[in-house]
Write a protein that holds these residues in place. Structure first.
Motif, PDB file in Angstrom:
ATOM      1  N   GLY A 229      17.448  35.662 -21.146  1.00  0.00           N
ATOM      2  CA  GLY A 229      18.194  35.718 -22.573  1.00  0.00           C
ATOM      3  C   GLY A 229      19.276  35.080 -22.473  1.00  0.00           C
ATOM      4  O   GLY A 229      19.310  33.324 -22.164  1.00  0.00           O
ATOM      5  N   SER A 230      20.468  34.855 -23.493  1.00  0.00           N
ATOM      6  CA  SER A 230      21.242  33.853 -23.800  1.00  0.00           C
ATOM      7  C   SER A 230      22.267  34.301 -24.910  1.00  0.00           C
ATOM      8  O   SER A 230      22.844  35.295 -24.610  1.00  0.00           O
ATOM      9  CB  SER A 230      21.090  32.960 -24.799  1.00  0.00           C
ATOM     10  N   VAL A 231      23.838  33.383 -24.315  1.00  0.00           N
ATOM     11  CA  VAL A 231      25.592  34.096 -24.540  1.00  0.00           C
ATOM     12  C   VAL A 231      25.203  32.498 -26.268  1.00  0.00           C
ATOM     13  O   VAL A 231      25.498  31.666 -25.653  1.00  0.00           O
ATOM     14  CB  VAL A 231      26.118  34.515 -23.817  1.00  0.00           C
ATOM     15  N   VAL A 232      26.376  33.913 -27.076  1.00  0.00           N
ATOM     16  CA  VAL A 232      27.314  32.714 -27.822  1.00  0.00           C
ATOM     17  C   VAL A 232      28.112  32.940 -27.842  1.00  0.00           C
ATOM     18  O   VAL A 232      28.555  34.165 -27.638  1.00  0.00           O
ATOM     19  CB  VAL A 232      25.901  32.583 -29.051  1.00  0.00           C
ATOM     20  N   VAL A 233      29.525  32.130 -27.974  1.00  0.00           N
ATOM     21  CA  VAL A 233      30.546  32.391 -28.487  1.00  0.00           C
ATOM     22  C   VAL A 233      30.674  32.936 -30.532  1.00  0.00           C
ATOM     23  O   VAL A 233      30.612  32.165 -31.679  1.00  0.00           O
ATOM     24  CB  VAL A 233      31.105  31.615 -27.762  1.00  0.00           C
ATOM     25  N   ASP A 234      31.150  33.915 -30.386  1.00  0.00           N
ATOM     26  CA  ASP A 234      31.145  33.503 -31.864  1.00  0.00           C
ATOM     27  C   ASP A 234      32.150  34.076 -33.088  1.00  0.00           C
ATOM     28  O   ASP A 234      33.238  34.733 -33.003  1.00  0.00           O
ATOM     29  CB  ASP A 234      30.566  35.759 -32.855  1.00  0.00           C
TER      30      ASP A 234
ATOM     31  N   LEU B 293      18.218  36.904  -6.461  1.00  0.00           N
ATOM     32  CA  LEU B 293      19.019  36.369  -8.102  1.00  0.00           C
ATOM     33  C   LEU B 293      17.318  35.444  -8.651  1.00  0.00           C
ATOM     34  O   LEU B 293      16.717  35.038  -7.730  1.00  0.00           O
ATOM     35  CB  LEU B 293      20.237  35.481  -7.891  1.00  0.00           C
ATOM     36  N   ASN B 294      17.344  35.331  -9.838  1.00  0.00           N
ATOM     37  CA  ASN B 294      16.295  34.034 -10.455  1.00  0.00           C
ATOM     38  C   ASN B 294      16.466  33.934 -11.249  1.00  0.00           C
ATOM     39  O   ASN B 294      17.146  33.765 -11.494  1.00  0.00           O
ATOM     40  CB  ASN B 294      14.684  35.609 -10.235  1.00  0.00           C
ATOM     41  N   ASP B 295      15.497  34.603 -12.286  1.00  0.00           N
ATOM     42  CA  ASP B 295      16.719  33.222 -14.350  1.00  0.00           C
ATOM     43  C   ASP B 295      17.826  33.288 -14.376  1.00  0.00           C
ATOM     44  O   ASP B 295      18.420  34.345 -14.093  1.00  0.00           O
ATOM     45  CB  ASP B 295      15.423  34.591 -15.232  1.00  0.00           C
ATOM     46  N   LEU B 296      17.620  32.029 -14.862  1.00  0.00           N
ATOM     47  CA  LEU B 296      19.019  31.965 -15.044  1.00  0.00           C
ATOM     48  C   LEU B 296      18.765  32.542 -16.631  1.00  0.00           C
ATOM     49  O   LEU B 296      18.218  32.119 -17.413  1.00  0.00           O
ATOM     50  CB  LEU B 296      19.778  30.533 -15.192  1.00  0.00           C
ATOM     51  N   ASN B 297      20.598  32.370 -17.160  1.00  0.00           N
ATOM     52  CA  ASN B 297      20.688  33.413 -18.259  1.00  0.00           C
ATOM     53  C   ASN B 297      21.793  32.817 -18.927  1.00  0.00           C
ATOM     54  O   ASN B 297      22.776  32.683 -18.037  1.00  0.00           O
ATOM     55  CB  ASN B 297      20.726  34.551 -18.332  1.00  0.00           C
ATOM     56  N   GLY B 298      22.271  32.997 -20.147  1.00  0.00           N
ATOM     57  CA  GLY B 298      23.487  32.558 -21.074  1.00  0.00           C
ATOM     58  C   GLY B 298      24.152  32.177 -20.643  1.00  0.00           C
ATOM     59  O   GLY B 298      25.300  32.292 -20.384  1.00  0.00           O
ATOM     60  N   LEU B 299      24.200  30.713 -19.954  1.00  0.00           N
ATOM     61  CA  LEU B 299      25.105  29.718 -19.476  1.00  0.00           C
ATOM     62  C   LEU B 299      25.395  29.700 -20.526  1.00  0.00           C
ATOM     63  O   LEU B 299      25.307  28.886 -21.641  1.00  0.00           O
ATOM     64  CB  LEU B 299      24.802  28.516 -18.886  1.00  0.00           C
ATOM     65  N   VAL B 300      27.326  29.010 -20.503  1.00  0.00           N
ATOM     66  CA  VAL B 300      27.854  29.145 -21.208  1.00  0.00           C
ATOM     67  C   VAL B 300      29.042  28.724 -21.493  1.00  0.00           C
ATOM     68  O   VAL B 300      29.925  29.117 -20.526  1.00  0.00           O
ATOM     69  CB  VAL B 300      28.101  30.201 -22.235  1.00  0.00           C
ATOM     70  N   PHE B 301      30.247  27.457 -22.341  1.00  0.00           N
ATOM     71  CA  PHE B 301      31.697  27.223 -21.988  1.00  0.00           C
ATOM     72  C   PHE B 301      32.597  27.759 -22.271  1.00  0.00           C
ATOM     73  O   PHE B 301      31.919  28.072 -24.380  1.00  0.00           O
ATOM     74  CB  PHE B 301      31.512  25.708 -22.119  1.00  0.00           C
TER      75      PHE B 301
ATOM     76  N   MET C 169      32.369  37.034 -26.747  1.00  0.00           N
ATOM     77  CA  MET C 169      30.795  36.560 -26.406  1.00  0.00           C
ATOM     78  C   MET C 169      29.717  37.873 -26.629  1.00  0.00           C
ATOM     79  O   MET C 169      29.958  38.983 -26.599  1.00  0.00           O
ATOM     80  CB  MET C 169      31.208  36.581 -25.228  1.00  0.00           C
ATOM     81  N   VAL C 170      28.241  36.850 -26.898  1.00  0.00           N
ATOM     82  CA  VAL C 170      27.233  37.490 -27.025  1.00  0.00           C
ATOM     83  C   VAL C 170      26.386  37.449 -26.135  1.00  0.00           C
ATOM     84  O   VAL C 170      25.829  36.454 -26.947  1.00  0.00           O
ATOM     85  CB  VAL C 170      27.102  37.575 -28.825  1.00  0.00           C
ATOM     86  N   ALA C 171      26.063  38.545 -26.203  1.00  0.00           N
ATOM     87  CA  ALA C 171      25.069  38.398 -25.030  1.00  0.00           C
ATOM     88  C   ALA C 171      23.328  38.680 -25.745  1.00  0.00           C
ATOM     89  O   ALA C 171      23.218  40.318 -25.679  1.00  0.00           O
ATOM     90  CB  ALA C 171      25.154  39.188 -23.880  1.00  0.00           C
TER      91      ALA C 171
ATOM     92  N   LYS D 224      16.339  32.642 -27.081  1.00  0.00           N
ATOM     93  CA  LYS D 224      17.837  31.594 -26.395  1.00  0.00           C
ATOM     94  C   LYS D 224      18.650  31.614 -28.354  1.00  0.00           C
ATOM     95  O   LYS D 224      17.683  31.081 -28.947  1.00  0.00           O
ATOM     96  CB  LYS D 224      17.170  30.891 -26.757  1.00  0.00           C
ATOM     97  N   VAL D 225      19.285  31.208 -28.362  1.00  0.00           N
ATOM     98  CA  VAL D 225      20.098  31.994 -29.760  1.00  0.00           C
ATOM     99  C   VAL D 225      21.219  30.731 -30.131  1.00  0.00           C
ATOM    100  O   VAL D 225      21.857  30.568 -28.602  1.00  0.00           O
ATOM    101  CB  VAL D 225      20.967  33.127 -29.781  1.00  0.00           C
ATOM    102  N   PHE D 226      21.259  30.352 -30.718  1.00  0.00           N
ATOM    103  CA  PHE D 226      22.914  29.379 -30.987  1.00  0.00           C
ATOM    104  C   PHE D 226      22.694  28.756 -32.710  1.00  0.00           C
ATOM    105  O   PHE D 226      22.501  29.015 -33.494  1.00  0.00           O
ATOM    106  CB  PHE D 226      22.237  27.402 -30.177  1.00  0.00           C
ATOM    107  N   TRP D 227      24.140  27.984 -32.645  1.00  0.00           N
ATOM    108  CA  TRP D 227      24.707  28.094 -34.010  1.00  0.00           C
ATOM    109  C   TRP D 227      24.363  26.262 -35.291  1.00  0.00           C
ATOM    110  O   TRP D 227      24.406  25.518 -33.763  1.00  0.00           O
ATOM    111  CB  TRP D 227      25.924  27.680 -33.773  1.00  0.00           C
TER     112      TRP D 227
END
Length: 624
Positions: free
Chosen positions: A280-285, A226-234, A301-303, A342-345
């Motif tokens: 990368g990152s995750v968003v909920v569209d 395991l290494n880098d944290l990615n896409g933490l999302v609620f 959910m988009v990664a 890193k993506v966000f709305w």
């Protein structure tokens, strides 16, 4: 019945075929109580693949046979006269061969394997109900290495073995021989400890598991790493944790309380061997701006992630709350150096924002639909890898500021108007420990309780002879106090408390106090009065944490506090220590290996008043 036909019959029916010589039990195997014959599943002595399902041309018309031919291919340590090999046509061809079904009737399945060390790409698999439940690879050598799997949990089930070669480059082949059901393998599985209960497995910190592999000390790109944290999302009451298996795949786990985790199979793998799926990152569209969902009521959910070429910015998406993922057929959606989108709305502007690392700075891009991106031309200089960017209230009031966190954990605070970030502070460390890297926070928490919760890769820990490697810091709530971040463990840590011991009094020089005697994991809360000239040492299983009124030394030398020490909060796990002082204005994360037992307090110079010391043993995060 010919020998070849007898072997095929044994695969189909599970009928035993006795070996020509007795199998020697390993010294540490259980004493034999009932004599059982081994059952040969496949020894590859035939001339063709009759009875096998063949796909592709990697394995040729049949096993490679004859000593001279095998020796010319550098294949050694084989049994009999034949070996299954995908190298006879070179490393270019690809394909699979899959056996008939057989019944698992012994505790172990033993085998010999060689070839490339590419998990799930050049491998021998065991399939149960069509799922890969065990897998093995070569060790970048054509000498067949003996191994075995413990298959007791599948006793009586129908299964198949499968050889896979989907690699085309160097060492893109697999060799296998002598697959046998046995109760007495020559070599036991590498790991025999219960999953999540291994010697050095942390109890309160997330670590990755092995799904089908069984090896100790996994390295980069191998199961258990395991290494880098990615896409933490609620999303819909679930916290999703994604992390790198070093650009091989995205590890995936879910939780409803941030402390108890269920690890799912990896969300998605690289498109082909070596192409990579970096951080990368995750968003909920929610608005389905991307059009990736056929039903607007089911937002995707988009990664976002980067290929190994450090230019191709790609996306994958899920329509079932992250349980299955698809790579976007139009990848890459953006070609721009380098990586870690890193993506966000951005709600005030009604558009998406991407912070993309490249050339020592973060580039700010915008998009209406997640698929088409425009560079704003407003890069943030002096930045490195894995950006995280979010808004926080200042001193719990109505005013907010934006916080930009670099991959090394350094952050700056300022304002953001949707296209430009204006820094108002210098870069400051979120954590002063040596093992804090690639930090991320859970986004979309405004749909929940609104907290901003952070976790990081604890880079560089040591886990001798374990089937996992590396761990994640305990989730911490972030707040802004006078434009400085504070970090404290989330309140849900109390759900792991397995008891409470409280002590109050003076710790006097020459009279140490023992707070706990055994190992495991503990949550310590100390309210302190450390007078001038006094030193308090908290010994954590042989590792000292030393504090004065103005400094804390967690093992890297004394570090200054911004105000006199009044409280310490420590999470000590089997292989990590996290220290928080003065309500989280000081944070220090490090990995370690215990060298003694117990937790003690010792004073030097003058007495230190403790009022009180509260000690909570911690149960495992895997216990539901």
């Amino acid at each position: 019945m010919k020998r070849r036909d007898l072997l095929r019959h044994s695969v189909a029916t599970g009928m035993g075929v006795a070996l020509s010589s007795a199998t020697t039990s390993p010294a540490d195997a259980q004493p034999e109580t009932v004599a059982t014959e081994d059952i040969v599943v496949a020894d590859f002595e035939g001339t063709d693949w009759s009875g096998w399902t063949v796909q592709g041309d990697a394995f040729g018309p049949g096993p490679v046979r004859g000593y001279a031919r095998l020796a010319s291919m550098d294949i050694a340590a084989f049994h009999g006269d034949g070996v299954a090999s995908s190298e006879s046509g070179g490393d270019g061809p690809t394909g699979t061969i899959t056996s008939l079904e057989f019944t698992l009737r012994r505790r172990y399945l033993a085998y010999g394997i060689g070839g490339g060390d590419y998990e799930y790409v050049t491998c021998l698999n065991l399939l149960v109900d069509g799922e890969v439940v065990r897998s093995a690879t070569g060790r970048t050598s054509d000498t067949l290495v003996p191994g075995s799997w413990d298959v007791a949990e599948f006793a009586g089930r129908r299964a198949r073995i499968q050889l896979v070669d989907t690699a085309t480059g160097d060492w893109g082949h697999v060799n296998a021989d002598h697959v046998v059901q046995t109760d007495h393998p020559d070599v036991l599985p590498a790991n025999t400890q219960p999953r999540y209960g291994e010697t050095w497995r942390p109890r309160a910190h997330f670590t990755a598991r092995q799904w089908a592999m069984n090896r100790l000390g996994p390295g980069q790109r191998q199961e258990g790493w395991l290494n880098d944290l990615n896409g933490l999302v609620f999303y819909d009451g679930e916290y999703h944790l994604f992390a790198q298996r070093w650009n091989k795949c995205w590890i995936h786990a879910v939780s409803r309380d941030l402390v108890h985790w269920t690890e799912l199979r990896p969300a998605f793998f690289e498109e082909s061997l070596g192409t990579g799926v970096q951080s990368g990152s995750v968003v909920v569209d929610y608005g389905n701006t991307s059009g990736l969902s056929p039903d607007p009521a089911t937002p995707p959910m988009v990664a976002f992630w980067s290929r190994n070429d450090n230019r191709s910015q790609c996306l994958s998406y899920s329509l079932d709350h992250g349980r299955t993922w698809r790579h976007h057929p139009g990848n890459p959606v953006l070609s721009m150096p380098e990586r870690d989108p890193k993506v966000f709305w951005y709600r005030p502007g009604g558009h998406w924002v991407m912070m993309l690392y490249g050339g020592g700075q973060y580039h700010i891009l915008t998009s209406p639909d997640l698929l088409h991106w425009t560079d704003t031309g407003n890069p943030v200089p002096d930045s490195y890898e894995c950006p995280d960017f979010f808004e926080l209230p200042v001193d719990a009031g109505p005013a907010t500021k934006w916080v930009l966190v670099r991959g090394n954990g350094f952050y700056s605070v300022g304002t953001f108007d949707g296209v430009r970030f204006t820094e108002e502070t210098a870069q400051l460390p979120a954590d002063l420990g040596p093992h804090f890297y690639a930090t991320q926070t859970w986004n979309n928490t405004e749909t929940g309780d609104g907290r901003r919760v952070q976790a990081a890769w604890m880079r560089g820990g040591s886990y001798p002879a374990m089937p996992f490697n590396q761990q994640v810091t305990f989730p911490c709530e972030l707040k802004l106090s006078a434009l400085r971040l504070t970090r404290r463990p989330v309140a849900e840590i109390s759900m792991l408390h397995a008891g409470t011991t409280t002590w109050s009094g003076a710790v006097r020089p020459g009279t140490p106090l023992t707070l706990a005697r055994d190992g495991g994991a503990f949550h310590l809360l100390l309210t302190l009065d450390v007078p001038a000239g006094a030193t308090l040492t908290v010994s954590l299983f042989g590792v000292p944490v030393t504090a004065t009124a103005q400094t804390i030394d967690g093992g890297t030398g004394p570090l200054p506090l911004t105000e006199p020490l009044r409280s310490l909060e420590i999470i000590v796990d089997r292989t990590s220590i996290e220290i928080f002082a003065n309500d989280g204005t000081f944070s220090f994360s490090r990995c370690f290996l215990p060298n003694a037992g117990g937790i003690t307090l010792a004073a030097a110079g003058r007495a230190v008043n403790v009022h009180p010391a509260v000690v909570h043993p911690l149960r495992s995060l895997w216990e539901k």
